[in-house]
Design a protein around this motif. Structure first.
Motif, PDB file in Angstrom:
ATOM      1  N   TRP A  23      26.504  -5.305 -56.823  1.00 37.17           N
ATOM      2  CA  TRP A  23      26.331  -6.664 -56.774  1.00 37.17           C
ATOM      3  C   TRP A  23      24.992  -6.903 -57.611  1.00 37.17           C
ATOM      4  CZ3 TRP A  23      28.415 -11.193 -56.397  1.00 37.17           C
ATOM      5  CH2 TRP A  23      27.716 -12.375 -56.133  1.00 37.17           C
ATOM      6  N   GLN A  61      31.282  -5.545 -65.824  1.00 36.16           N
ATOM      7  CA  GLN A  61      31.760  -4.608 -64.954  1.00 36.16           C
ATOM      8  C   GLN A  61      32.114  -3.373 -65.201  1.00 36.16           C
ATOM      9  OE1 GLN A  61      35.249  -6.835 -63.102  1.00 36.16           O
ATOM     10  NE2 GLN A  61      34.015  -8.204 -62.122  1.00 36.16           N
ATOM     11  N   SER A 114      35.570  -4.878 -59.811  1.00 34.70           N
ATOM     12  CA  SER A 114      36.234  -6.121 -59.737  1.00 34.70           C
ATOM     13  C   SER A 114      36.616  -6.715 -58.342  1.00 34.70           C
ATOM     14  CB  SER A 114      37.479  -6.143 -60.420  1.00 34.70           C
ATOM     15  OG  SER A 114      38.163  -7.412 -60.484  1.00 34.70           O
ATOM     16  N   GLN A 115      37.024  -5.871 -57.311  1.00 27.99           N
ATOM     17  CA  GLN A 115      37.433  -6.216 -56.136  1.00 27.99           C
ATOM     18  C   GLN A 115      36.140  -6.498 -55.106  1.00 27.99           C
ATOM     19  OE1 GLN A 115      39.899  -2.963 -54.305  1.00 27.99           O
ATOM     20  NE2 GLN A 115      41.454  -3.526 -55.616  1.00 27.99           N
ATOM     21  N   LYS A 136      34.862  -9.851 -56.520  1.00 29.52           N
ATOM     22  CA  LYS A 136      35.504 -10.935 -55.750  1.00 29.52           C
ATOM     23  C   LYS A 136      35.142 -11.444 -54.376  1.00 29.52           C
ATOM     24  CE  LYS A 136      40.488 -12.268 -54.768  1.00 29.52           C
ATOM     25  NZ  LYS A 136      41.815 -11.843 -55.026  1.00 29.52           N
ATOM     26  N   ARG A 137      35.123 -10.399 -53.696  1.00 31.74           N
ATOM     27  CA  ARG A 137      34.775 -10.342 -52.172  1.00 31.74           C
ATOM     28  C   ARG A 137      33.425 -10.860 -52.132  1.00 31.74           C
ATOM     29  NH1 ARG A 137      35.363  -4.235 -49.674  1.00 31.74           N
ATOM     30  NH2 ARG A 137      33.961  -5.165 -48.153  1.00 31.74           N
ATOM     31  N   ARG A 159      31.908 -12.972 -54.312  1.00 31.94           N
ATOM     32  CA  ARG A 159      32.028 -14.520 -54.452  1.00 31.94           C
ATOM     33  C   ARG A 159      32.691 -15.251 -53.368  1.00 31.94           C
ATOM     34  NH1 ARG A 159      33.565 -12.302 -59.513  1.00 31.94           N
ATOM     35  NH2 ARG A 159      36.018 -12.545 -58.994  1.00 31.94           N
ATOM     36  N   GLN A 160      33.658 -14.689 -52.815  1.00 29.73           N
ATOM     37  CA  GLN A 160      34.215 -15.476 -51.878  1.00 29.73           C
ATOM     38  C   GLN A 160      33.466 -15.466 -50.476  1.00 29.73           C
ATOM     39  OE1 GLN A 160      38.232 -13.470 -51.533  1.00 29.73           O
ATOM     40  NE2 GLN A 160      39.008 -14.831 -53.365  1.00 29.73           N
TER      41      GLN A 160
END
Length: 71
Positions: A21, A30, A45-46, A49-50, A52-53
């Motif tokens: 991060w 990435q 990538s996973q 995504k975690r 960002r969410q």
């Protein structure tokens, strides 16, 4: 990085996610992060995504630390 999140990690896996991060925030791609940390681009990538969410908190270890058992 004076205020490094990865230095506050509770284990090496969490530290690796938090470092990813940090590197992303510094503008790293990435693929470059994956190469530097020895993981797949898909893993990075996973993690992104975690984050960002759920924010950086989503990269931290969930649940209690496992107990060490002596033989």
């Amino acid at each position: 990085m004076a205020n490094s999140l990865s230095k506050e990690a509770t284990d090496w896996r969490e530290g690796r996610r938090l470092r990813a991060w940090e590197l992303k925030k510094e503008g790293w791609s990435q693929q470059r992060i994956a190469d530097a940390l020895g993981v797949s681009k898909g893993a990075v990538s996973q993690w992104m995504k975690r984050a960002r969410q759920g924010g950086v908190q989503a990269l931290k270890r969930q649940g209690p630390l496992p107990e060490l058992r002596h033989a």
